[in-house]
Scaffold this motif. Structure first.
Motif, PDB file in Angstrom:
ATOM      1  N   VAL A  14     -13.861  -2.072  -4.550  1.00  0.00           N
ATOM      2  CA  VAL A  14     -12.820  -3.092  -4.434  1.00  0.00           C
ATOM      3  C   VAL A  14     -12.271  -3.209  -5.723  1.00  0.00           C
ATOM      4  N   ILE A  15     -11.054  -3.454  -5.570  1.00  0.00           N
ATOM      5  CA  ILE A  15     -10.268  -3.780  -6.860  1.00  0.00           C
ATOM      6  C   ILE A  15      -9.501  -5.024  -6.594  1.00  0.00           C
ATOM      7  N   LEU A  16      -9.827  -6.034  -7.389  1.00  0.00           N
ATOM      8  CA  LEU A  16      -9.151  -7.372  -7.223  1.00  0.00           C
ATOM      9  C   LEU A  16      -8.008  -7.505  -8.265  1.00  0.00           C
ATOM     10  N   GLY A  17      -6.950  -7.505  -7.868  1.00  0.00           N
ATOM     11  CA  GLY A  17      -5.714  -7.556  -8.679  1.00  0.00           C
ATOM     12  C   GLY A  17      -4.863  -6.307  -8.653  1.00  0.00           C
ATOM     13  N   ALA A  18      -3.442  -6.324  -8.130  1.00  0.00           N
ATOM     14  CA  ALA A  18      -2.659  -5.066  -7.910  1.00  0.00           C
ATOM     15  C   ALA A  18      -1.553  -5.404  -9.255  1.00  0.00           C
ATOM     16  N   GLY A  19      -2.228  -5.222 -10.392  1.00  0.00           N
ATOM     17  CA  GLY A  19      -1.116  -5.101 -11.359  1.00  0.00           C
ATOM     18  C   GLY A  19      -1.233  -3.841 -11.904  1.00  0.00           C
ATOM     19  N   HIS A  20      -0.795  -3.603 -13.148  1.00  0.00           N
ATOM     20  CA  HIS A  20      -0.907  -2.415 -13.660  1.00  0.00           C
ATOM     21  C   HIS A  20      -2.224  -1.745 -13.944  1.00  0.00           C
ATOM     22  N   ALA A  21      -3.132  -2.556 -14.269  1.00  0.00           N
ATOM     23  CA  ALA A  21      -4.502  -2.055 -14.638  1.00  0.00           C
ATOM     24  C   ALA A  21      -5.139  -1.801 -12.974  1.00  0.00           C
ATOM     25  N   LEU A  40      -7.496  -2.222  -2.284  1.00  0.00           N
ATOM     26  CA  LEU A  40      -6.780  -2.753  -3.608  1.00  0.00           C
ATOM     27  C   LEU A  40      -6.102  -3.821  -2.908  1.00  0.00           C
ATOM     28  N   ILE A  41      -6.588  -5.213  -3.406  1.00  0.00           N
ATOM     29  CA  ILE A  41      -6.155  -6.506  -3.092  1.00  0.00           C
ATOM     30  C   ILE A  41      -5.095  -7.023  -4.093  1.00  0.00           C
ATOM     31  N   GLY A  42      -3.940  -7.418  -3.857  1.00  0.00           N
ATOM     32  CA  GLY A  42      -2.699  -7.932  -4.347  1.00  0.00           C
ATOM     33  C   GLY A  42      -2.269  -9.285  -3.933  1.00  0.00           C
ATOM     34  N   GLU A  43      -2.031 -10.242  -4.782  1.00  0.00           N
ATOM     35  CA  GLU A  43      -1.379 -11.423  -4.328  1.00  0.00           C
ATOM     36  C   GLU A  43       0.147 -11.510  -4.231  1.00  0.00           C
ATOM     37  N   GLU A  44       0.924 -10.375  -4.648  1.00  0.00           N
ATOM     38  CA  GLU A  44       2.234 -10.297  -4.426  1.00  0.00           C
ATOM     39  C   GLU A  44       2.697  -9.440  -3.366  1.00  0.00           C
ATOM     40  N   PRO A  45       3.729  -9.578  -2.896  1.00  0.00           N
ATOM     41  CA  PRO A  45       4.218  -9.022  -1.693  1.00  0.00           C
ATOM     42  C   PRO A  45       4.605  -7.392  -1.817  1.00  0.00           C
ATOM     43  N   ILE A  46       4.636  -6.799  -3.203  1.00  0.00           N
ATOM     44  CA  ILE A  46       5.036  -5.678  -3.434  1.00  0.00           C
ATOM     45  C   ILE A  46       3.763  -4.852  -4.056  1.00  0.00           C
ATOM     46  N   ILE A  81      -5.820   4.885   0.142  1.00  0.00           N
ATOM     47  CA  ILE A  81      -6.384   3.524  -0.515  1.00  0.00           C
ATOM     48  C   ILE A  81      -5.583   2.420   0.455  1.00  0.00           C
ATOM     49  N   ASP A  82      -6.459   1.572   0.718  1.00  0.00           N
ATOM     50  CA  ASP A  82      -6.220   0.580   1.616  1.00  0.00           C
ATOM     51  C   ASP A  82      -5.674  -0.776   0.814  1.00  0.00           C
TER      52      ASP A  82
END
Length: 414
Positions: A14-21, A40-46, A81-82
């Protein structure tokens, strides 16, 4: 740090944060052969995207979400990748190895990667909540700024660091008047030497940017809820139509602290990006990581740092050998200038300038004895590339040859 567990081919990562890293780590796990589930968990819509162009190409209309995406949206589904956008992690239960998400669900993990990044530091002053007082950390931020700034408008930039100067350059390219407000007596005071500060100030002034140095901002003032000016400690009001605050960033390490992980100006990790819990990793802006070159720990904010951390964590989880160490580096584009920085100016006792700043092509070498600690290269790729090697290899340098433009950087490095 604890001894790492043996890799589990069926492990749920589980990856918290869908930025560059975070985005890079998800792709590398598949590239490195990890067959288990990845969320992959991301706060933004893209999906994950490049952030440095936000202050440059995006503002100038030369890039959008699709062109900046690390991978097209279909990539994540095609590689199993979910990806879950518009989602935030609220807490971590290390005992049960679960993460509670903002939709109320709970997600179990075998390996957890914290890629939660950093947030812009807000000024705790009156008027900070006025419309038009902005930061520049996300695509949405950049879109709001682009819609606000243009001919006939005045943009005030609070903070004379690299982000502030990049925004100033883009503001001028959009036709806006730009004033930069910096509380220190010079630009880039925390991150660069006076040679570079003076060079960038003069270059921006040639492009119409005005500066207020030694200017302490005490409040924002507005009309009808919209910012209309910046109040300074000396009583002056700097009129403007929009403000970008760029005074630094703080790591988003609350999840780590709340679950008892070791933190120190970020989440403390080892050379595998592993935290004090062997099942949890931290990468990117949130990680407080070793810098073997300098014999210290440090938190870095750069794309190369995000990529290196992603490689370290993905390698450890996939059971691969760790990647080779790298010289930390970063860059800044302003107008037709490309600044490339290698290393950090720790424990420096001498500064050597190679080339003439007046030519717009030069490099500043920061030395500790006869070793290069850092190089700041303006439109000078050879100095940057060879400087990176000198920093990594800790090789002694002949200062006379380094200062002599008749001696190539390849010859200097040898």
């Amino acid at each position: 740090m604890s001894d790492p567990p043996n890799p589990d081919p069926a492990a749920h990562v589980v990856i918290l944060g869908a930025g560059h890293a975070g985005g890079t780590a998800s792709a590398l796990l598949r590239q490195y052969g990890h067959p288990g589930p990845i969320t992959l968990i991301g706060e933004e819509p893209i999906p994950p995207y490049q952030r440095p162009p936000l202050s440059k190409a995006w503002l100038k209309g030369e890039a959008d979400a699709d062109s900046l995406a690390l991978k097209p949206l279909e990539f994540y589904a095609e590689h199993d990748i979910d990806f879950r956008p518009l989602m935030k992690a609220l807490s971590i239960n290390r005992g049960e190895k679960t993460v509670t998400l903002s939709d109320g669900s709970s997600l179990a993990y075998d390996a957890l990667i914290l890629a939660t990044g950093a947030r812009a530091i807000a000024l705790p002053i009156p008027g900070a909540d006025l419309a038009g007082v902005m930061f520049l950390r996300t695509a949405a931020d950049a879109e709001r700024l682009k819609a606000t700034v243009g001919p006939g408008k005045t943009l005030a930039v609070v903070g004379g660091g690299y982000i502030g100067l990049e925004v100033a350059a883009s503001g001028r390219a959009l036709g806006a008047e730009v004033v930069v407000l910096e509380r220190e007596s010079r630009l880039l005071a925390r991150v660069a030497c006076t040679v570079l500060s003076d060079f960038f100030k003069a270059y921006h002034q040639q492009h119409g940017v005005t500066f207020e140095l030694g200017a302490l901002v005490t409040g924002f003032e507005g009309e009808g809820g919209q910012v209309r000016g910046v109040r300074l400690a000396d009583g002056r009001l700097i009129a403007c139509d929009a403000v970008v605050v760029g005074v630094g960033a703080a790591p988003n390490d609350e999840l780590a602290r709340d679950c008892g992980l070791e933190t120190a100006r970020g989440v403390t990790v080892d050379l595998e990006a592993r935290t004090s819990d062997p099942a949890i990793f931290a990468i990117g802006d949130v990680a407080h990581r070793p810098m073997p070159i300098y014999g210290r720990m440090f938190r870095m904010e750069s794309v190369p740092n995000a990529l290196e951390g992603a490689k370290q964590a993905a390698s450890a989880i996939a059971g691969r050998p760790p990647p080779p160490g790298e010289t930390p580096w970063q860059w800044s584009d302003q107008y037709d200038l490309k600044l490339q920085i290698a290393g950090y100016a720790f424990d420096v006792d001498e500064i050597l300038v190679r080339g003439d700043p007046a030519s717009g092509k030069f490099a500043v070498f920061h030395l500790k004895g006869d070793q290069v600690q850092s190089v700041e290269a303006i439109n000078s790729p050879p100095e940057f590339m060879m400087g990176k090697q000198l920093i990594l290899n800790r090789r002694a340098v002949d200062k006379g040859r380094l200062a002599n433009l008749a001696v190539s950087m390849k010859e200097v490095a040898v």
